[in-house]
Design a protein around this motif. Structure first.
Motif, mmCIF file in Angstrom:
data_model
loop_
_atom_site.group_PDB
_atom_site.id
_atom_site.type_symbol
_atom_site.label_atom_id
_atom_site.label_comp_id
_atom_site.label_asym_id
_atom_site.label_seq_id
_atom_site.Cartn_x
_atom_site.Cartn_y
_atom_site.Cartn_z
ATOM 1 N N LYS A 253 38.419 48.357 38.768
ATOM 2 C CA LYS A 253 39.509 47.684 38.061
ATOM 3 C C LYS A 253 38.907 46.773 37.000
ATOM 4 C CE LYS A 253 42.336 49.628 40.873
ATOM 5 N NZ LYS A 253 43.073 50.827 40.407
ATOM 6 N N LEU A 254 39.708 46.399 36.028
ATOM 7 C CA LEU A 254 39.225 45.488 35.000
ATOM 8 C C LEU A 254 39.240 44.057 35.529
ATOM 9 C CD1 LEU A 254 40.211 48.024 33.264
ATOM 10 C CD2 LEU A 254 40.448 46.376 31.410
ATOM 11 N N CYS A 255 38.189 43.333 35.236
ATOM 12 C CA CYS A 255 38.156 41.910 35.538
ATOM 13 C C CYS A 255 38.609 41.175 34.279
ATOM 14 C CB CYS A 255 36.743 41.479 35.931
ATOM 15 S SG CYS A 255 36.665 39.846 36.670
ATOM 16 N N LEU A 256 39.640 40.357 34.422
ATOM 17 C CA LEU A 256 40.154 39.624 33.271
ATOM 18 C C LEU A 256 39.649 38.180 33.324
ATOM 19 C CD1 LEU A 256 43.579 39.810 31.587
ATOM 20 C CD2 LEU A 256 42.656 37.575 32.184
ATOM 21 N N LEU A 257 39.041 37.744 32.227
ATOM 22 C CA LEU A 257 38.498 36.401 32.129
ATOM 23 C C LEU A 257 39.424 35.553 31.258
ATOM 24 C CD1 LEU A 257 34.772 37.295 31.317
ATOM 25 C CD2 LEU A 257 35.876 37.180 33.549
ATOM 26 N N ASP A 258 40.005 34.525 31.837
ATOM 27 C CA ASP A 258 40.791 33.561 31.072
ATOM 28 C C ASP A 258 39.867 32.408 30.714
ATOM 29 O OD1 ASP A 258 42.430 31.126 30.604
ATOM 30 O OD2 ASP A 258 44.114 32.456 31.036
ATOM 31 N N THR A 259 39.783 32.072 29.437
ATOM 32 C CA THR A 259 38.801 31.086 28.993
ATOM 33 C C THR A 259 39.094 29.684 29.516
ATOM 34 O OG1 THR A 259 40.001 30.754 26.912
ATOM 35 C CG2 THR A 259 38.240 32.383 26.909
ATOM 36 N N GLY A 260 40.278 29.467 30.085
ATOM 37 C CA GLY A 260 40.589 28.172 30.668
ATOM 38 C C GLY A 260 40.393 28.105 32.162
ATOM 39 N N HIS A 261 39.940 29.198 32.770
ATOM 40 C CA HIS A 261 39.927 29.284 34.229
ATOM 41 C C HIS A 261 38.553 29.073 34.846
ATOM 42 C CE1 HIS A 261 43.986 31.588 34.775
ATOM 43 N NE2 HIS A 261 44.101 30.475 34.066
ATOM 44 N N TYR A 262 37.726 28.306 34.173
ATOM 45 C CA TYR A 262 36.377 28.072 34.681
ATOM 46 C C TYR A 262 36.050 26.589 34.618
ATOM 47 C CZ TYR A 262 36.070 33.084 34.484
ATOM 48 O OH TYR A 262 36.326 34.413 34.694
ATOM 49 N N HIS A 263 34.941 26.240 35.226
ATOM 50 C CA HIS A 263 34.476 24.861 35.170
ATOM 51 C C HIS A 263 34.242 24.478 33.703
ATOM 52 C CE1 HIS A 263 31.750 21.428 35.585
ATOM 53 N NE2 HIS A 263 32.273 21.258 36.787
ATOM 54 N N PRO A 264 34.497 23.228 33.326
ATOM 55 C CA PRO A 264 34.334 22.844 31.915
ATOM 56 C C PRO A 264 32.954 23.119 31.330
ATOM 57 C CG PRO A 264 35.550 21.151 33.099
ATOM 58 C CD PRO A 264 35.104 22.143 34.117
ATOM 59 N N THR A 265 31.921 23.205 32.174
ATOM 60 C CA THR A 265 30.582 23.489 31.646
ATOM 61 C C THR A 265 30.279 24.986 31.584
ATOM 62 O OG1 THR A 265 29.568 23.282 33.842
ATOM 63 C CG2 THR A 265 29.689 21.298 32.475
ATOM 64 N N GLU A 266 31.199 25.827 32.056
ATOM 65 C CA GLU A 266 31.020 27.274 31.963
ATOM 66 C C GLU A 266 31.638 27.787 30.668
ATOM 67 O OE1 GLU A 266 31.257 29.860 35.769
ATOM 68 O OE2 GLU A 266 32.718 28.259 36.045
ATOM 69 N N THR A 267 31.069 28.847 30.124
ATOM 70 C CA THR A 267 31.653 29.482 28.948
ATOM 71 C C THR A 267 31.831 30.979 29.207
ATOM 72 O OG1 THR A 267 29.465 29.820 27.956
ATOM 73 C CG2 THR A 267 30.674 27.828 27.316
ATOM 74 N N VAL A 268 32.984 31.474 28.832
ATOM 75 C CA VAL A 268 33.261 32.898 28.988
ATOM 76 C C VAL A 268 32.340 33.727 28.094
ATOM 77 C CG1 VAL A 268 34.991 34.662 28.438
ATOM 78 C CG2 VAL A 268 35.597 32.711 29.880
ATOM 79 N N SER A 269 31.988 33.193 26.936
ATOM 80 C CA SER A 269 31.104 33.938 26.031
ATOM 81 C C SER A 269 29.796 34.329 26.718
ATOM 82 C CB SER A 269 30.801 33.110 24.780
ATOM 83 O OG SER A 269 30.183 31.879 25.113
ATOM 84 N N ASN A 270 29.324 33.492 27.616
ATOM 85 C CA ASN A 270 28.060 33.761 28.303
ATOM 86 C C ASN A 270 28.211 34.793 29.415
ATOM 87 O OD1 ASN A 270 25.242 33.241 28.665
ATOM 88 N ND2 ASN A 270 25.735 32.018 30.455
ATOM 89 N N LYS A 271 29.438 35.106 29.806
ATOM 90 C CA LYS A 271 29.675 36.061 30.879
ATOM 91 C C LYS A 271 29.835 37.496 30.360
ATOM 92 C CE LYS A 271 32.140 32.503 33.531
ATOM 93 N NZ LYS A 271 31.070 32.211 34.488
#
Length: 418
Positions: A253-271
């Motif tokens: 299945k597709l994993c959907l990344l919401d850019t607001g759903h992570y710790h403030p020090t995490e970045t979706v761009s890095n994932k």
């Protein structure tokens, strides 16, 4: 100088680095952004038995003119789309069904309840995406749905998600472009749990039952979306990133990344690059968190540009499905759509106008001085001239001139709503 003359000068600057600007503009035309309908009415929806907004979600502000009917919402979307270059998609939630004043429970929703949306999408050349709505409902009042200890409540939400996938399949078949049906749940606990495993076992079992019902992947793509915390689930969220990353990989299945759903020090761009190594496709909900998942309107900040760079330089425009997810009721809602979507497209264009291959080679050679110097210099290359040309070419307002149209629409349409 004219827009075309500025464009030709910009082309010369970029072409020194082997960047084909004309080709970039053509590529950009074919990248759809899935625009979320819920910015237009503050996630209210059109259920006859409407519940208060819940599930750790909050919309702040009371700017006048929000849509209160399906017709108003579609009209507002049309206005925003007329100001955004390119052909795009619209993302719906289950609460935007039209049931002709009949009370229809969410587990009973069918494609027929979205026929007006399908007709409208056909008329406007749009694709439709879909989300089951597992919040703002009496059966989600305690913050639990697919992981609920009560089997009857779980069954209700399982059936809702199964029906949602069939609705997504219908959208794809009718519109000739597959619908992304994305499952997000609010499940979690406010305080430290005494058992983290059992709710996740129930969630896994619920998802297994949902996906056991076959739908045609030619028309529907399944996605699951994580979150780090929410209001009322500060200490524990059942559907964490690790949970859904494992589930999506194991179950294709597709994993959907919401850019607001992570710790403030995490970045979706890095994932993104890591996940593309193991997944054929992934999906995004692009938002802007400010200290928490506050869903501010997307701006052209460093993280947005970095997300776009990761997609473009890894040749993943056909592998990353880009959607938006923000809701701001403190400003004109049509303007919010326009600002956020134009910025997402701007970021992609910016990424296409960077000498990505050359920068990769510099990194491989260990030439970090030149790499850093060029990355910084390209921030002030004449990207704006290319953007203006693209807008003109696509028949939408150039620069801030779109704002005048929004102001006129507010006077003529929005201000007259109760």
């Amino acid at each position: 100088m004219s827009i075309k003359e500025n464009y030709e000068i910009a082309k010369q600057a970029y072409e020194k680095w082997g960047i084909n600007v004309d080709e970039a503009v053509e590529r950009l035309k074919n990248v759809p952004i899935s625009i979320h309908c819920w910015q237009g009415d503050d996630i209210g929806g059109f259920e006859v038995n409407k519940s208060e907004l819940s599930g750790g979600i909050d919309v702040t502000g009371n700017y006048p003119g929000k849509a209160t009917t399906p017709e108003e919402l579609r009209s507002d979307l049309e206005k925003a789309l007329s100001l955004i270059p390119g052909k795009h998609r619209v993302n719906l939630h289950a609460i935007y069904a039209e049931t002709n004043e009949e009370v229809v429970e969410r587990d009973q929703l069918e494609p027929k309840h979205f026929e007006n949306w399908v007709k409208w999408a056909k008329e406007n050349g749009l694709g439709l995406d879909y989300n089951p709505t597992l919040f703002s409902h009496p059966k989600a009042a305690d913050g639990l749905t697919l992981s609920h200890p009560n089997e009857e409540i779980r069954e209700f939400w399982i059936n809702h998600c199964i029906g949602s996938r069939k609705i997504g399949e219908h959208f794809g078949r009718e519109l000739g472009t597959p619908s992304l049906t994305n499952i997000w749940i609010p499940d979690g606990y406010k305080d430290i749990p005494s058992d983290r495993l059992t709710p996740r076992q129930r969630l896994k079992d619920s998802l297994d039952k949902i996906f056991a019902v076959e739908v045609d992947e030619k028309y529907n793509l399944d996605a699951v979306e994580s979150k780090v915390f929410g209001i009322g689930s500060e200490s524990y969220v059942v559907g964490s990133h690790e949970f859904y990353l494992g589930y999506s990989l194991k179950n294709n299945k597709l994993c959907l990344l919401d850019t607001g759903h992570y710790h403030p020090t995490e970045t979706v761009s890095n994932k993104i690059s890591s996940m593309l190594l193991y997944s054929d496709k992934l999906a995004l909900h692009v938002s802007r968190p400010v200290r928490w998942d506050s869903d501010h309107v997307v701006i052209l900040d460093d993280e947005l540009k970095e997300i776009a760079l990761e997609i473009v330089r890894n040749d993943a425009l056909n592998r990353v499905i880009i959607g938006l997810d923000f809701f701001d009721a403190s400003i004109n809602r049509v303007a919010a759509w326009t600002i956020g979507t134009r910025n997402m497209i701007k970021a992609l264009l910016y990424a296409m106008l960077v000498p990505n291959d050359h920068l990769k080679q510099l990194q491989e050679k260990g030439n970090f001085t030149e790499r850093l110097a060029l990355i910084e210099e390209f921030k002030t290359y004449p990207f704006g001239a290319v953007w203006d040309y693209y807008c003109e070419k696509m028949g939408v307002p150039v620069k801030e001139s779109w704002l005048e149209e929004v102001k006129a629409y507010e006077i003529e349409v929005l201000s007259k709503r109760l």
